[in-house]
Motif scaffolding. Structure first.
Motif, mmCIF file in Angstrom:
data_model
loop_
_atom_site.group_PDB
_atom_site.id
_atom_site.type_symbol
_atom_site.label_atom_id
_atom_site.label_comp_id
_atom_site.label_asym_id
_atom_site.label_seq_id
_atom_site.Cartn_x
_atom_site.Cartn_y
_atom_site.Cartn_z
ATOM 1 N N LEU A 38 74.305 56.169 32.697
ATOM 2 C CA LEU A 38 73.835 56.018 34.067
ATOM 3 C C LEU A 38 72.732 57.008 34.427
ATOM 4 C CD1 LEU A 38 77.209 55.358 35.921
ATOM 5 C CD2 LEU A 38 75.406 53.716 35.363
ATOM 6 N N SER A 39 72.624 58.089 33.687
ATOM 7 C CA SER A 39 71.547 59.050 33.946
ATOM 8 C C SER A 39 70.171 58.442 33.699
ATOM 9 C CB SER A 39 71.726 60.295 33.070
ATOM 10 O OG SER A 39 72.879 61.000 33.438
ATOM 11 N N SER A 40 70.116 57.358 32.936
ATOM 12 C CA SER A 40 68.825 56.701 32.711
ATOM 13 C C SER A 40 68.257 56.150 34.021
ATOM 14 C CB SER A 40 68.951 55.588 31.671
ATOM 15 O OG SER A 40 69.732 54.531 32.169
ATOM 16 N N LEU A 41 69.123 55.829 34.975
ATOM 17 C CA LEU A 41 68.649 55.346 36.271
ATOM 18 C C LEU A 41 67.908 56.448 37.019
ATOM 19 C CD1 LEU A 41 71.815 53.320 37.314
ATOM 20 C CD2 LEU A 41 69.674 52.443 36.322
ATOM 21 N N ASP A 42 68.386 57.679 36.906
ATOM 22 C CA ASP A 42 67.689 58.800 37.531
ATOM 23 C C ASP A 42 66.363 59.063 36.836
ATOM 24 O OD1 ASP A 42 69.588 59.436 39.545
ATOM 25 O OD2 ASP A 42 70.876 60.280 37.996
ATOM 26 N N ALA A 43 66.319 58.894 35.526
ATOM 27 C CA ALA A 43 65.070 59.064 34.785
ATOM 28 C C ALA A 43 64.052 58.004 35.209
ATOM 29 C CB ALA A 43 65.334 58.986 33.283
ATOM 30 N N ARG A 44 64.501 56.788 35.391
ATOM 31 C CA ARG A 44 63.607 55.709 35.848
ATOM 32 C C ARG A 44 63.060 56.035 37.237
ATOM 33 N NH1 ARG A 44 62.865 50.192 34.793
ATOM 34 N NH2 ARG A 44 64.569 50.187 33.316
ATOM 35 N N TYR A 45 63.939 56.517 38.109
ATOM 36 C CA TYR A 45 63.549 56.885 39.471
ATOM 37 C C TYR A 45 62.489 57.993 39.445
ATOM 38 C CZ TYR A 45 64.152 58.629 44.270
ATOM 39 O OH TYR A 45 63.953 59.050 45.567
ATOM 40 N N MET A 46 62.707 59.013 38.613
ATOM 41 C CA MET A 46 61.763 60.124 38.526
ATOM 42 C C MET A 46 60.410 59.653 38.014
ATOM 43 S SD MET A 46 61.456 63.325 39.117
ATOM 44 C CE MET A 46 60.478 64.756 38.682
ATOM 45 N N ALA A 47 60.401 58.808 37.002
ATOM 46 C CA ALA A 47 59.138 58.281 36.481
ATOM 47 C C ALA A 47 58.402 57.492 37.563
ATOM 48 C CB ALA A 47 59.389 57.418 35.248
ATOM 49 N N ALA A 48 59.144 56.750 38.383
ATOM 50 C CA ALA A 48 58.525 55.987 39.470
ATOM 51 C C ALA A 48 57.933 56.915 40.530
ATOM 52 C CB ALA A 48 59.555 55.049 40.103
ATOM 53 N N LEU A 49 58.637 58.000 40.843
ATOM 54 C CA LEU A 49 58.109 58.959 41.819
ATOM 55 C C LEU A 49 56.831 59.620 41.308
ATOM 56 C CD1 LEU A 49 61.338 60.814 43.070
ATOM 57 C CD2 LEU A 49 59.995 59.085 44.296
ATOM 58 N N LEU A 50 56.806 59.961 40.032
ATOM 59 C CA LEU A 50 55.630 60.618 39.473
ATOM 60 C C LEU A 50 54.449 59.659 39.341
ATOM 61 C CD1 LEU A 50 57.318 62.829 36.728
ATOM 62 C CD2 LEU A 50 56.312 63.611 38.886
ATOM 63 N N SER A 51 54.686 58.476 38.818
ATOM 64 C CA SER A 51 53.578 57.543 38.603
ATOM 65 C C SER A 51 53.154 56.852 39.900
ATOM 66 C CB SER A 51 53.934 56.509 37.538
ATOM 67 O OG SER A 51 55.035 55.731 37.948
ATOM 68 N N GLY A 52 54.044 56.822 40.875
ATOM 69 C CA GLY A 52 53.711 56.278 42.196
ATOM 70 C C GLY A 52 53.331 57.409 43.124
ATOM 71 N N HIS A 53 54.226 57.702 44.041
ATOM 72 C CA HIS A 53 54.035 58.856 44.907
ATOM 73 C C HIS A 53 55.384 59.269 45.478
ATOM 74 C CE1 HIS A 53 54.066 55.797 48.089
ATOM 75 N NE2 HIS A 53 54.357 56.781 48.922
ATOM 76 N N PHE A 54 55.431 60.497 45.975
ATOM 77 C CA PHE A 54 56.658 61.015 46.583
ATOM 78 C C PHE A 54 56.523 60.890 48.098
ATOM 79 C CE2 PHE A 54 59.192 64.906 47.882
ATOM 80 C CZ PHE A 54 60.416 64.262 47.811
ATOM 81 N N GLU A 55 56.125 61.917 48.777
ATOM 82 C CA GLU A 55 55.987 61.844 50.237
ATOM 83 C C GLU A 55 54.534 61.829 50.690
ATOM 84 O OE1 GLU A 55 60.152 63.772 51.783
ATOM 85 O OE2 GLU A 55 58.477 65.151 51.509
ATOM 86 N N GLN A 56 53.637 62.154 49.786
ATOM 87 C CA GLN A 56 52.209 62.137 50.097
ATOM 88 C C GLN A 56 51.516 61.153 49.155
ATOM 89 O OE1 GLN A 56 50.145 65.955 50.767
ATOM 90 N NE2 GLN A 56 52.036 66.945 50.090
ATOM 91 N N ASP A 57 50.475 60.499 49.677
ATOM 92 C CA ASP A 57 49.668 59.658 48.799
ATOM 93 C C ASP A 57 48.886 60.544 47.851
ATOM 94 O OD1 ASP A 57 50.437 57.178 49.755
ATOM 95 O OD2 ASP A 57 48.967 57.209 51.376
#
Length: 193
Positions: free
Chosen positions: A52-71
């Protein structure tokens, strides 16, 4: 009775986060600096986790390749899912290690999520594959025993949330992902306030 149990979940989670806030601030800052240095040097962040930790890894990759709170422009982050060709080993750890061997380059970073207390036999191949590629490892772990800690190098960073319940560790790791993204954005973009 049920309401008390639900409240206890909140209290237990908050208590863990309160207990580790001071001791984890330095390793989180170190990890954020490694990520910023790697990204600004043109390297990539490979994110993975077992179970299940792979779901957190996917989430982190999405935050980095997308954006967090700032564009901001997307950062070079990949999620490793351990899926390979049909001839690949069935073991998820071996499949992830193979992806690290294939996709990892010197200077890249491996961001490893582990909340279930995986044994050394499962995690060591991932760490060995990253080190063989001359990558730095940032391990977000929950293991109380840390039997695999000896597989990390001095240049690696471990951010450890020691708790007997994987749910508490996973909650803390989500906060750690947010802390890392906030620190990265602060260093790359400055304060958005």
């Amino acid at each position: 009775m049920l309401e008390q149990r639900i409240q206890q979940q909140f209290f237990e989670s908050a208590d863990l986060l309160y207990q580790v806030a001071e001791s984890l601030s330095r390793p989180v800052a170190d990890a954020a600096q490694l990520l910023v240095d790697g990204i600004t040097a043109g390297n990539r962040v490979l994110c993975c986790g077992l179970g299940l930790s792979s779901l957190d890894a996917r989430y982190m990759a999405a935050l980095l390749s997308g954006h967090f709170e700032q564009d901001r422009p997307g950062l070079a982050a990949l999620f490793l899912d351990g899926q390979l060709q049909m001839s690949a080993p069935a073991d998820a750890g071996a499949a992830l290690a193979r992806q690290i061997q294939v996709l990892g380059h010197p200077g890249d970073l491996l961001l490893l999520f582990e909340s279930q207390g995986a044994p050394r036999a499962q995690l060591a191949p991932l760490l060995e594959a990253a080190h063989a590629q001359d990558m730095t490892v940032i391990a977000l772990s929950g293991s109380q025993d840390d039997e695999w800690r000896s597989a990390l190098l001095d240049t690696d960073v471990q951010i450890r949330l020691p708790h007997s319940r994987p749910a508490r560790v996973a909650e803390g790791q989500r906060l750690l992902a947010h802390c890392l993204c906030d620190a990265i954005d602060l260093q790359l973009l400055g304060s958005g306030e």
